[in-house]
Scaffold this active site. Structure first.
Site, PDB file in Angstrom:
ATOM      1  N   THR A 118       0.762  -1.064   0.010  1.00 40.82           N
ATOM      2  CA  THR A 118       0.003   0.174   0.032  1.00 40.82           C
ATOM      3  C   THR A 118       0.853   1.124  -0.096  1.00 40.82           C
ATOM      4  O   THR A 118       1.786   1.356   0.952  1.00 40.82           O
ATOM      5  CB  THR A 118      -0.934   0.086   0.970  1.00 40.82           C
ATOM      6  OG1 THR A 118      -1.605  -1.126   1.401  1.00 40.82           O
ATOM      7  CG2 THR A 118      -1.769   1.076   1.151  1.00 40.82           C
ATOM      8  N   VAL A 152      -7.459  -8.192   1.277  1.00 35.51           N
ATOM      9  CA  VAL A 152      -7.610  -9.466   1.936  1.00 35.51           C
ATOM     10  C   VAL A 152      -7.956  -9.281   3.376  1.00 35.51           C
ATOM     11  O   VAL A 152      -7.507  -8.159   4.025  1.00 35.51           O
ATOM     12  CB  VAL A 152      -6.630 -10.331   1.689  1.00 35.51           C
ATOM     13  CG1 VAL A 152      -6.818 -10.755   0.129  1.00 35.51           C
ATOM     14  CG2 VAL A 152      -5.304 -10.025   2.163  1.00 35.51           C
ATOM     15  N   LYS A 203      -7.249   1.980  -2.851  1.00 29.74           N
ATOM     16  CA  LYS A 203      -6.975   1.138  -1.666  1.00 29.74           C
ATOM     17  C   LYS A 203      -6.749   1.940  -0.438  1.00 29.74           C
ATOM     18  O   LYS A 203      -7.241   1.618   0.665  1.00 29.74           O
ATOM     19  CB  LYS A 203      -5.368   0.787  -1.937  1.00 29.74           C
ATOM     20  CG  LYS A 203      -4.708   0.074  -1.031  1.00 29.74           C
ATOM     21  CD  LYS A 203      -5.555  -1.251  -0.193  1.00 29.74           C
ATOM     22  CE  LYS A 203      -4.703  -1.882   0.896  1.00 29.74           C
ATOM     23  NZ  LYS A 203      -5.314  -3.056   1.418  1.00 29.74           N
ATOM     24  N   ASN A 207      -9.514   1.513   3.179  1.00 29.21           N
ATOM     25  CA  ASN A 207      -9.043   1.237   4.727  1.00 29.21           C
ATOM     26  C   ASN A 207      -9.515   2.541   5.506  1.00 29.21           C
ATOM     27  O   ASN A 207      -9.878   2.602   6.714  1.00 29.21           O
ATOM     28  CB  ASN A 207      -7.813   1.133   4.836  1.00 29.21           C
ATOM     29  CG  ASN A 207      -7.214  -0.353   4.310  1.00 29.21           C
ATOM     30  OD1 ASN A 207      -7.886  -1.230   4.487  1.00 29.21           O
ATOM     31  ND2 ASN A 207      -6.132  -0.218   3.504  1.00 29.21           N
ATOM     32  N   ARG A 243     -30.630   1.126   6.263  1.00 28.79           N
ATOM     33  CA  ARG A 243     -29.457   1.965   5.554  1.00 28.79           C
ATOM     34  C   ARG A 243     -28.553   2.504   6.708  1.00 28.79           C
ATOM     35  O   ARG A 243     -27.814   3.293   6.351  1.00 28.79           O
ATOM     36  CB  ARG A 243     -30.033   3.322   4.892  1.00 28.79           C
ATOM     37  CG  ARG A 243     -30.836   2.788   3.748  1.00 28.79           C
ATOM     38  CD  ARG A 243     -31.511   3.967   2.981  1.00 28.79           C
ATOM     39  NE  ARG A 243     -32.434   4.729   3.680  1.00 28.79           N
ATOM     40  CZ  ARG A 243     -33.593   3.973   3.694  1.00 28.79           C
ATOM     41  NH1 ARG A 243     -33.979   2.924   3.150  1.00 28.79           N
ATOM     42  NH2 ARG A 243     -34.600   4.431   4.422  1.00 28.79           N
ATOM     43  N   CYS A 257      -2.889  -1.923   7.871  1.00 34.18           N
ATOM     44  CA  CYS A 257      -3.557  -1.142   6.846  1.00 34.18           C
ATOM     45  C   CYS A 257      -4.401   0.059   7.813  1.00 34.18           C
ATOM     46  O   CYS A 257      -4.153   1.154   7.371  1.00 34.18           O
ATOM     47  CB  CYS A 257      -4.515  -2.006   6.035  1.00 34.18           C
ATOM     48  SG  CYS A 257      -3.838  -3.227   5.239  1.00 34.18           S
ATOM     49  N   TYR A 313      -4.053  -7.772  17.136  1.00 30.08           N
ATOM     50  CA  TYR A 313      -4.821  -6.666  16.717  1.00 30.08           C
ATOM     51  C   TYR A 313      -6.290  -7.504  16.353  1.00 30.08           C
ATOM     52  O   TYR A 313      -7.309  -6.640  16.112  1.00 30.08           O
ATOM     53  CB  TYR A 313      -4.288  -5.732  15.693  1.00 30.08           C
ATOM     54  CG  TYR A 313      -4.607  -6.122  14.252  1.00 30.08           C
ATOM     55  CD1 TYR A 313      -5.536  -5.655  13.630  1.00 30.08           C
ATOM     56  CD2 TYR A 313      -3.742  -6.829  13.575  1.00 30.08           C
ATOM     57  CE1 TYR A 313      -5.968  -6.049  12.062  1.00 30.08           C
ATOM     58  CE2 TYR A 313      -4.004  -7.094  12.303  1.00 30.08           C
ATOM     59  CZ  TYR A 313      -5.039  -6.747  11.762  1.00 30.08           C
ATOM     60  OH  TYR A 313      -5.058  -7.108  10.256  1.00 30.08           O
ATOM     61  N   LYS A 314      -6.459  -8.641  15.607  1.00 31.29           N
ATOM     62  CA  LYS A 314      -7.519  -9.101  15.261  1.00 31.29           C
ATOM     63  C   LYS A 314      -7.610 -10.679  15.746  1.00 31.29           C
ATOM     64  O   LYS A 314      -6.537 -11.349  15.938  1.00 31.29           O
ATOM     65  CB  LYS A 314      -7.255  -9.144  13.815  1.00 31.29           C
ATOM     66  CG  LYS A 314      -8.601  -9.753  12.850  1.00 31.29           C
ATOM     67  CD  LYS A 314      -8.339  -9.890  11.374  1.00 31.29           C
ATOM     68  CE  LYS A 314      -9.498 -10.469  10.698  1.00 31.29           C
ATOM     69  NZ  LYS A 314     -10.281 -11.657  11.125  1.00 31.29           N
ATOM     70  N   ARG A 321       0.782  -6.525  14.375  1.00 32.34           N
ATOM     71  CA  ARG A 321       1.298  -5.194  13.990  1.00 32.34           C
ATOM     72  C   ARG A 321       0.530  -4.078  14.370  1.00 32.34           C
ATOM     73  O   ARG A 321      -0.837  -4.013  14.206  1.00 32.34           O
ATOM     74  CB  ARG A 321       1.449  -5.439  12.504  1.00 32.34           C
ATOM     75  CG  ARG A 321       2.367  -6.260  12.006  1.00 32.34           C
ATOM     76  CD  ARG A 321       2.476  -6.500  10.494  1.00 32.34           C
ATOM     77  NE  ARG A 321       1.236  -6.893   9.885  1.00 32.34           N
ATOM     78  CZ  ARG A 321       1.109  -6.967   8.769  1.00 32.34           C
ATOM     79  NH1 ARG A 321       1.898  -6.716   7.890  1.00 32.34           N
ATOM     80  NH2 ARG A 321      -0.147  -7.425   8.403  1.00 32.34           N
TER      81      ARG A 321
END
Length: 416
Positions: A118, A152, A203, A207, A243, A257, A313-314, A321
């Site tokens: 990126t 991804v 890109k 993010n 919505r 990202c 982080y996930k 990171r």
């Protein structure tokens, strides 16, 4: 087709694996000797479903090997990190520039160079193109240059690399076409040919869109704690509008990202990109908000133990990171004893039982599946005070015994 993938990390390894498993001769390049040694011995250095099986098959049939130095190829794909510069928040192209220079002695007419990393808008045109022109190439005619960012989700990379649409931004139309032909080897989604600068900004904005929406949820969490309103209920009800889709608040934004790419846009036009910067500031303030509420929960008592659950982080990933957990840990360790538990991070070897022993608080910072359904009987037996602060809002309050206190972003006002 011979493909040289420079950078064997969270993007480079899956990318190399899919090309190698689809008939290409692939060399994966990295400057880290341990990573190269592990990959050549079939030891994957990232936690990602399906990758181990695919890569070991490619090693067995000889379509993949890893190397410390680039090798001559038909296609060069660059997947190295692009951090931001702390002094002005701009994109640091240092690793990309080094990768480009490392392949200069190998490039020949007809080759295709693809930057997946990126990068800030206009980087391909203003910086990367010149590296090859200085070598005497007519970029877009002698060799082909494109920016093709990955899109991804960690934990599902293989399927998303195959089925997601792919943006291919060429320095000219010929370059876009050549790069698109490369990805069509395995991509089943739409391969979208466009300009490099369009791909770069697309890109970054993908993010940034997520970062801004997370910031809205995080700001709502702060509002709810001040007004005495359960914002988790607010989000649930508001999202019933056809919505509206408010995301879930959390302890901050991590990863390579969302926590970085918005700055690439802001640094170019700070006088205009005000919402982008405000969103970043909001999300960067969340670790402090978490620490502030931990102190309220523990009432500033000394010599207390906190069980920190999660540094990735996930959820269900070993990717730490830019994780906000580290800032939270650094702030808390000054006043509390911390026991850190993360079953997905290899360097952390503390067990669940060890982490909760004599603890006064479990602080959930990552949404791992393991943290959704804990052994509550053991928590009651082993903890000094059975209290949980779930910053990821993953624990069902109805599953918690009455004698365990559960805080989340919906009821922080109770701490007051």
């Amino acid at each position: 087709m011979k493909i040289c993938v420079i950078g064997q990390g969270y993007i480079g390894i899956p990318t190399a694996a899919l090309f190698a498993s689809n008939g290409c001769d692939v060399v994966g390049v990295d400057i880290n000797e341990e990573i190269i040694s592990n990959l050549n011995n079939g030891v994957m250095t990232i936690e990602e479903p399906k990758i181990n099986e695919i890569m070991n098959a490619c090693l067995d049939n000889g379509t993949y090997h890893a190397s410390l130095t680039p090798e001559e190829a038909d296609v060069y794909i660059i997947t190295v990190p692009t951090p931001f510069k702390k002094e002005d928040l701009s994109c640091d192209l240092g690793f990309v520039i080094s990768a480009c220079k490392s392949i200069l002695p190998l490039i020949k007419k007809g080759d295709t160079i693809i930057v997946e990393s990126t990068i800030a808008p206009l980087s391909t045109e203003t910086t990367i193109k010149g590296i090859f022109e200085d070598r005497g190439f007519n970029v877009g005619e002698d060799i082909y240059l494109a920016h093709c960012p990955e899109r991804v989700l960690p934990g599902n990379m293989v399927d998303e690399l195959i089925h997601n649409n792919r943006i291919v931004g060429g320095i000219n139309k010929r370059s876009a076409k050549k790069a698109a032909e490369v990805y069509k080897i395995f991509v089943k989604g739409e391969v979208i040919e466009t300009e490099a600068k369009v791909a770069e900004l697309s890109k970054c904005m993908e993010n940034t869109y997520r970062d801004v929406n997370i910031a809205l949820a995080n700001e709502l969490a702060k509002i709810g704690s001040k007004l005495g309103i359960n914002i988790l209920d607010v989000i649930k009800i508001a999202n019933k509008h056809p919505r509206v889709n408010i995301l879930s608040p959390g302890p901050g934004v991590g990863g390579h990202c969302l926590a970085i790419d918005p700055y690439f846009i802001y640094s170019l036009i700070p006088e205009t990109a005000k919402i982008i910067k405000l969103a970043r500031d909001t999300n960067r303030s969340m670790p402090e908000f978490v620490v502030e509420n931990v102190r309220k929960i523990l009432k500033n008592e000394d010599n207390l133990i906190i069980s920190v659950f999660g540094v990735a982080y996930k959820g269900n990933s070993d990717d730490d990171r830019e994780s906000p957990s580290y800032e939270i840990i650094n702030n808390l360790k000054e006043d509390y004893t911390l026991k850190i538990y993360d079953p997905h991070i290899e360097k952390i070897d503390l067990s669940f039982d060890e982490a909760i022993k004599d603890s006064s608080l479990i602080l959930v910072l990552t949404n791992h599946d393991e943290f959704m359904h804990m052994d509550f009987d053991k928590i009651k037996q082993e903890m000094k005070k059975p209290v949980i602060f779930d910053t990821r809002n993953i624990i069902d309050k109805h599953s918690i015994p009455d004698d365990i206190i559960l805080y989340n972003f919906g009821n922080l006002y109770d701490v007051e």
